[in-house]
Design an enzyme around this catalytic site. Structure first.
Site, PDB file in Angstrom:
ATOM      1  N   SER A 154       0.873  -1.185   0.000  1.00 48.33           N
ATOM      2  CA  SER A 154       0.000   0.000   0.000  1.00 48.33           C
ATOM      3  C   SER A 154       0.906   1.230   0.000  1.00 48.33           C
ATOM      4  O   SER A 154       2.081   1.143   0.388  1.00 48.33           O
ATOM      5  CB  SER A 154      -0.851  -0.004   1.278  1.00 48.33           C
ATOM      6  OG  SER A 154      -1.498   1.238   1.464  1.00 48.33           O
ATOM      7  N   TYR A 213      -2.507  -1.434  10.138  1.00 49.38           N
ATOM      8  CA  TYR A 213      -2.449  -1.429   8.669  1.00 49.38           C
ATOM      9  C   TYR A 213      -1.076  -0.939   8.209  1.00 49.38           C
ATOM     10  O   TYR A 213      -0.426  -1.555   7.353  1.00 49.38           O
ATOM     11  CB  TYR A 213      -3.569  -0.533   8.117  1.00 49.38           C
ATOM     12  CG  TYR A 213      -3.836  -0.714   6.641  1.00 49.38           C
ATOM     13  CD1 TYR A 213      -4.753  -1.661   6.191  1.00 49.38           C
ATOM     14  CD2 TYR A 213      -3.183   0.068   5.688  1.00 49.38           C
ATOM     15  CE1 TYR A 213      -5.003  -1.832   4.836  1.00 49.38           C
ATOM     16  CE2 TYR A 213      -3.422  -0.093   4.332  1.00 49.38           C
ATOM     17  CZ  TYR A 213      -4.343  -1.041   3.912  1.00 49.38           C
ATOM     18  OH  TYR A 213      -4.575  -1.203   2.567  1.00 49.38           O
TER      19      TYR A 213
HETATM   20  N1  NAD Z   1      -8.626  -0.235  -2.250  1.00 51.64           N
HETATM   21  C1  NAD Z   1      -7.655   0.539  -1.843  1.00 51.64           C
HETATM   22  O1  NAD Z   1      -7.771   1.764  -1.832  1.00 51.64           O
HETATM   23  C2  NAD Z   1      -6.341  -0.053  -1.393  1.00 51.64           C
HETATM   24  C3  NAD Z   1      -5.250   0.809  -1.219  1.00 51.64           C
HETATM   25  C4  NAD Z   1      -4.028   0.278  -0.836  1.00 51.64           C
HETATM   26  C5  NAD Z   1      -3.898  -1.085  -0.633  1.00 51.64           C
HETATM   27  N2  NAD Z   1      -4.979  -1.891  -0.803  1.00 51.64           N
HETATM   28  C6  NAD Z   1      -4.789  -3.326  -0.576  1.00 51.64           C
HETATM   29  O2  NAD Z   1      -5.223  -4.019  -1.720  1.00 51.64           O
HETATM   30  C7  NAD Z   1      -5.672  -5.319  -1.340  1.00 51.64           C
HETATM   31  C8  NAD Z   1      -7.051  -5.549  -1.904  1.00 51.64           C
HETATM   32  O3  NAD Z   1      -7.911  -4.548  -1.376  1.00 51.64           O
HETATM   33  P1  NAD Z   1      -9.328  -4.217  -2.006  1.00 51.64           P
HETATM   34  O4  NAD Z   1      -9.504  -2.774  -1.895  1.00 51.64           O
HETATM   35  O5  NAD Z   1      -9.500  -4.906  -3.290  1.00 51.64           O
HETATM   36  O6  NAD Z   1     -10.242  -4.868  -0.863  1.00 51.64           O
HETATM   37  P2  NAD Z   1     -11.650  -5.597  -0.946  1.00 51.64           P
HETATM   38  O7  NAD Z   1     -12.209  -5.547   0.415  1.00 51.64           O
HETATM   39  O8  NAD Z   1     -12.451  -5.060  -2.084  1.00 51.64           O
HETATM   40  O9  NAD Z   1     -11.197  -7.099  -1.292  1.00 51.64           O
HETATM   41  C9  NAD Z   1     -10.427  -7.818  -0.366  1.00 51.64           C
HETATM   42  C10 NAD Z   1     -10.655  -9.297  -0.599  1.00 51.64           C
HETATM   43  O10 NAD Z   1      -9.847 -10.023   0.325  1.00 51.64           O
HETATM   44  C11 NAD Z   1     -10.644 -11.059   0.863  1.00 51.64           C
HETATM   45  N3  NAD Z   1     -10.128 -11.479   2.147  1.00 51.64           N
HETATM   46  C12 NAD Z   1     -10.208 -10.835   3.343  1.00 51.64           C
HETATM   47  N4  NAD Z   1      -9.632 -11.551   4.305  1.00 51.64           N
HETATM   48  C13 NAD Z   1      -9.163 -12.685   3.711  1.00 51.64           C
HETATM   49  C14 NAD Z   1      -8.468 -13.815   4.190  1.00 51.64           C
HETATM   50  N5  NAD Z   1      -8.154 -13.950   5.484  1.00 51.64           N
HETATM   51  N6  NAD Z   1      -8.130 -14.785   3.306  1.00 51.64           N
HETATM   52  C15 NAD Z   1      -8.470 -14.684   2.003  1.00 51.64           C
HETATM   53  N7  NAD Z   1      -9.143 -13.626   1.498  1.00 51.64           N
HETATM   54  C16 NAD Z   1      -9.488 -12.646   2.343  1.00 51.64           C
HETATM   55  C17 NAD Z   1     -12.035 -10.481   0.954  1.00 51.64           C
HETATM   56  O11 NAD Z   1     -13.037 -11.493   1.084  1.00 51.64           O
HETATM   57  C18 NAD Z   1     -12.112  -9.714  -0.349  1.00 51.64           C
HETATM   58  O12 NAD Z   1     -12.567 -10.522  -1.404  1.00 51.64           O
HETATM   59  C19 NAD Z   1      -5.615  -5.361   0.188  1.00 51.64           C
HETATM   60  O13 NAD Z   1      -4.408  -5.990   0.590  1.00 51.64           O
HETATM   61  C20 NAD Z   1      -5.595  -3.891   0.569  1.00 51.64           C
HETATM   62  O14 NAD Z   1      -4.985  -3.663   1.809  1.00 51.64           O
HETATM   63  C21 NAD Z   1      -6.201  -1.416  -1.179  1.00 51.64           C
END
Ligand code: NAD
Length: 252
Positions: A143, A156
């Site tokens: 991130s 986080y």
């Molecule tokens: N969306 C953003 O703005 C953003 C920014 C920086 C980093 N991220 C990172 O990107 C990644 C994806 O985020 P996103 O925004 O797509 O989130 P999201 O919530 O849309 O999707 C996350 C997915 O991970 C799954 N998940 C959660 N816990 C789990 C586990 N223990 N085992 C397996 N699957 C699990 C959820 O069911 C979901 O399908 C994450 O690591 C998040 O920290 C997201």
């Protein structure tokens, strides 16, 4: 012919958001994709979307914080598609927000278990299978908050800084053995995770846009394209980087 033709990829957290976009991108480029998640319904929907677009995918239920699930996830790739070449370790959760001295211990433990130990367990299971194939590529989702801190986000921020450290160690350990390990550092991208934050604070959009010098938040597809590039032959000399994909979030 796609740039990942003949490759097998595992993508965690692929039931929605960035992971689903990544599954669609990798499959578009010819990879057979193992969609891994704790959300069976969303995961199966991702598989349907990949197949509807002409790609190959298979769902496996896996909690990345559970070693037995992660081992079974990698075994699923081998039994279903014959091996493993690529991985996007991406599963994540929205961690609690609180001042450090008030931080909920259970929220700390779960955040570290899913986002840091999860990436560790995934790489540990994936690397031996990639070595069997003579190499591979791994991209871990960190991130922008893996590069800079965010207030009230102890777990986080610490977990994502940890993912970058783990990525660099794995790159040093396995780069000479044909496995390229890199991380992406997304800025805010429009996914269900952001939707949850918006429900808590409807004024969040203007605040988030202002944090990104490009003047907007990103899309899941824009993040997935960077993961795809890092796993593709086009990135053959890229090792151990933590690549911001963030509309300039970490520039100031
Ligand atoms: N969306 C953003 O703005 C953003 C920014 C920086 C980093 N991220 C990172 O990107 C990644 C994806 O985020 P996103 O925004 O797509 O989130 P999201 O919530 O849309 O999707 C996350 C997915 O991970 C799954 N998940 C959660 N816990 C789990 C586990 N223990 N085992 C397996 N699957 C699990 C959820 O069911 C979901 O399908 C994450 O690591 C998040 O920290 C997201």
């Amino acid at each position: 012919m796609g740039v990942l033709e003949g490759k097998v990829a595992v993508i965690t957290g692929a039931a929605m958001g960035i992971g689903r976009a990544s599954a669609l991108c990798f499959a578009r480029e010819g990879a057979a994709v193992v969609v891994a998640d704790i959300d069976d319904s969303g995961g199966n929907d991702t598989v349907d979307l990949v197949r509807a677009a002409g790609g190959q995918a298979s769902f496996v239920h896996a909690d990345v914080a559970q070693k037995s699930d992660v081992d079974a996830m990698v075994a699923h790739a081998v039994t279903t598609f014959g091996g493993l070449d690529l991985a996007h370790n991406n599963a994540g959760i929205a961690a609690p927000m609180a001042l450090l001295a008030d931080y909920p211990d259970d929220g700390w433990d779960r955040t570290i278990a899913v986002m840091l130990t999860g990436v560790y367990l995934c790489m540990k299971a994936e690397i031996p299978r990639m070595l069997e194939r003579g190499g591979g590529a791994i991209v871990n989702t960190a991130s922008g908050v893996g590069l800079v801190a965010y207030p009230r986000q102890a777990a986080y921020t610490a977990s994502k800084h940890g993912v970058i450290g783990l990525t660099k160690v794995a790159a040093l350990d396995y780069g000479s053995k044909g496995i390229r390990v890199n991380a992406i550092c997304p800025g805010t991208a429009e996914t269900p995770m952001v939707g949850t934050a918006r429900e808590r604070d409807p004024s969040i959009d203007a605040h988030l846009a202002a944090l990104h010098p490009i003047g907007r938040i990103g899309t899941a597809e824009e993040i997935a394209e960077a993961a795809l590039w890092l796993c593709s032959p086009a990135a053959s000399f890229v090792l151990g980087v933590a690549l911001p994909v963030d509309g300039g979030y970490v520039v100031p």
